[in-house]
Design a protein around this motif. Sequence first.
Motif, PDB file in Angstrom:
ATOM      1  N   ASP A 153     -16.639 -23.262 -84.014  1.00  0.00           N
ATOM      2  CA  ASP A 153     -16.913 -21.872 -83.627  1.00  0.00           C
ATOM      3  C   ASP A 153     -16.054 -20.854 -84.368  1.00  0.00           C
ATOM      4  O   ASP A 153     -16.515 -19.756 -84.681  1.00  0.00           O
ATOM      5  CB  ASP A 153     -16.710 -21.692 -82.120  1.00  0.00           C
ATOM      6  CG  ASP A 153     -17.813 -22.353 -81.306  1.00  0.00           C
ATOM      7  OD1 ASP A 153     -18.932 -22.511 -81.828  1.00  0.00           O
ATOM      8  OD2 ASP A 153     -17.546 -22.712 -80.144  1.00  0.00           O
TER       9      ASP A 153
ATOM     10  N   VAL B 297     -20.078 -17.340 -84.845  1.00  0.00           N
ATOM     11  CA  VAL B 297     -21.224 -16.495 -84.485  1.00  0.00           C
ATOM     12  C   VAL B 297     -20.917 -15.085 -84.972  1.00  0.00           C
ATOM     13  O   VAL B 297     -19.848 -14.550 -84.709  1.00  0.00           O
ATOM     14  CB  VAL B 297     -21.456 -16.497 -82.959  1.00  0.00           C
ATOM     15  CG1 VAL B 297     -22.563 -15.555 -82.582  1.00  0.00           C
ATOM     16  CG2 VAL B 297     -21.756 -17.895 -82.471  1.00  0.00           C
TER      17      VAL B 297
ATOM     18  N   LYS C 103     -23.789 -27.682 -84.335  1.00  0.00           N
ATOM     19  CA  LYS C 103     -22.596 -27.749 -83.485  1.00  0.00           C
ATOM     20  C   LYS C 103     -22.547 -29.074 -82.737  1.00  0.00           C
ATOM     21  O   LYS C 103     -21.493 -29.710 -82.638  1.00  0.00           O
ATOM     22  CB  LYS C 103     -22.570 -26.575 -82.510  1.00  0.00           C
ATOM     23  CG  LYS C 103     -21.309 -26.514 -81.665  1.00  0.00           C
ATOM     24  CD  LYS C 103     -21.288 -25.251 -80.818  1.00  0.00           C
ATOM     25  CE  LYS C 103     -20.046 -25.168 -79.972  1.00  0.00           C
ATOM     26  NZ  LYS C 103     -20.000 -23.908 -79.205  1.00  0.00           N
TER      27      LYS C 103
ATOM     28  N   ARG D  53     -28.024 -23.758 -85.944  1.00  0.00           N
ATOM     29  CA  ARG D  53     -26.606 -23.751 -85.598  1.00  0.00           C
ATOM     30  C   ARG D  53     -26.318 -24.581 -84.354  1.00  0.00           C
ATOM     31  O   ARG D  53     -25.351 -25.340 -84.305  1.00  0.00           O
ATOM     32  CB  ARG D  53     -26.113 -22.309 -85.379  1.00  0.00           C
ATOM     33  CG  ARG D  53     -24.618 -22.234 -85.096  1.00  0.00           C
ATOM     34  CD  ARG D  53     -24.167 -20.824 -84.742  1.00  0.00           C
ATOM     35  NE  ARG D  53     -22.725 -20.769 -84.584  1.00  0.00           N
ATOM     36  CZ  ARG D  53     -22.076 -21.170 -83.483  1.00  0.00           C
ATOM     37  NH1 ARG D  53     -22.740 -21.653 -82.453  1.00  0.00           N
ATOM     38  NH2 ARG D  53     -20.747 -21.087 -83.429  1.00  0.00           N
ATOM     39  N   LYS D  54     -27.145 -24.458 -83.326  1.00  0.00           N
ATOM     40  CA  LYS D  54     -26.916 -25.173 -82.062  1.00  0.00           C
ATOM     41  C   LYS D  54     -26.887 -26.690 -82.294  1.00  0.00           C
ATOM     42  O   LYS D  54     -26.032 -27.394 -81.771  1.00  0.00           O
ATOM     43  CB  LYS D  54     -28.012 -24.801 -81.058  1.00  0.00           C
ATOM     44  CG  LYS D  54     -27.868 -25.445 -79.712  1.00  0.00           C
ATOM     45  CD  LYS D  54     -28.971 -24.978 -78.775  1.00  0.00           C
ATOM     46  CE  LYS D  54     -28.840 -25.658 -77.428  1.00  0.00           C
ATOM     47  NZ  LYS D  54     -29.879 -25.236 -76.495  1.00  0.00           N
TER      48      LYS D  54
ATOM     49  N   TRP E 198     -18.618 -22.295 -88.517  1.00  0.00           N
ATOM     50  CA  TRP E 198     -19.850 -21.499 -88.389  1.00  0.00           C
ATOM     51  C   TRP E 198     -19.694 -20.508 -87.239  1.00  0.00           C
ATOM     52  O   TRP E 198     -20.329 -20.652 -86.192  1.00  0.00           O
ATOM     53  CB  TRP E 198     -21.027 -22.425 -88.146  1.00  0.00           C
ATOM     54  CG  TRP E 198     -22.381 -21.849 -88.397  1.00  0.00           C
ATOM     55  CD1 TRP E 198     -22.754 -20.542 -88.385  1.00  0.00           C
ATOM     56  CD2 TRP E 198     -23.580 -22.586 -88.692  1.00  0.00           C
ATOM     57  NE1 TRP E 198     -24.097 -20.424 -88.643  1.00  0.00           N
ATOM     58  CE2 TRP E 198     -24.620 -21.674 -88.838  1.00  0.00           C
ATOM     59  CE3 TRP E 198     -23.859 -23.945 -88.831  1.00  0.00           C
ATOM     60  CZ2 TRP E 198     -25.934 -22.048 -89.120  1.00  0.00           C
ATOM     61  CZ3 TRP E 198     -25.148 -24.321 -89.097  1.00  0.00           C
ATOM     62  CH2 TRP E 198     -26.167 -23.387 -89.256  1.00  0.00           C
TER      63      TRP E 198
ATOM     64  N   LYS F  85     -25.381 -24.497 -92.649  1.00  0.00           N
ATOM     65  CA  LYS F  85     -24.817 -23.150 -92.551  1.00  0.00           C
ATOM     66  C   LYS F  85     -25.215 -22.300 -93.751  1.00  0.00           C
ATOM     67  O   LYS F  85     -25.517 -21.113 -93.617  1.00  0.00           O
ATOM     68  CB  LYS F  85     -23.295 -23.219 -92.458  1.00  0.00           C
ATOM     69  CG  LYS F  85     -22.662 -21.849 -92.371  1.00  0.00           C
ATOM     70  CD  LYS F  85     -21.162 -21.912 -92.371  1.00  0.00           C
ATOM     71  CE  LYS F  85     -20.623 -20.511 -92.285  1.00  0.00           C
ATOM     72  NZ  LYS F  85     -19.626 -20.225 -93.272  1.00  0.00           N
TER      73      LYS F  85
END
Length: 188
Positions: free
Chosen positions: A179, A185, A165, A161-162, A183, A153
């Motif tokens: 979410d 959006v 996660k 990020r994907k 981190w 991050k």
Amino acid sequence: MFDKIIVDADLCIKLGGSNKYKYLHDVLPMISEEIYMHTHVYGEVMMPASAVSQLKDLITEGKVFLVNESGLDSKVRATYDAAYSNLYKVMIDPTRSNKNKGEMCSLAYAKATGIPIFATDEKDLQPIIDKQLNTGMDDITCIRIVDIILKAKEGEIAVPRKIAKALWVIAGKRKEIFDNEIWPVTVD
């Protein structure tokens, strides 16, 4: 990105748990330029098959180097033996003699050879390392999956990020927390 890390079996098993997504194979090289694994730890990664396969591929591709104390010169080996002995006193359960052996071998090797990062998902290991091994010289820091995500991050590790996660979920954490708190959006 780190210069050098040594990895533990639990991290490899968690990251390598999917046949569909090769997080172990893809993410480890994003974390460090040089990745080491003690041969005892390699023997602990027996399942799932996807983790074993991804780890073998990393070794074959020269991205993970298997190491052990047998190749150390006498001076470095003495440091390994002393570190292992210190850890043995506090980490071995007499009823389960191999429990924690991989961590002890890895940490002793890291201490002897100056590898500053131990990639594991053991949450209670850092205080033991601080008390038994860290002296202000060649100190070792544990990084866990959660730490990898936080460094990603902050842009310190090139994990998107994907994928971060997905790693968060692999670590047993809730998506909503990732979410909303870890981190979020951002909309520009």
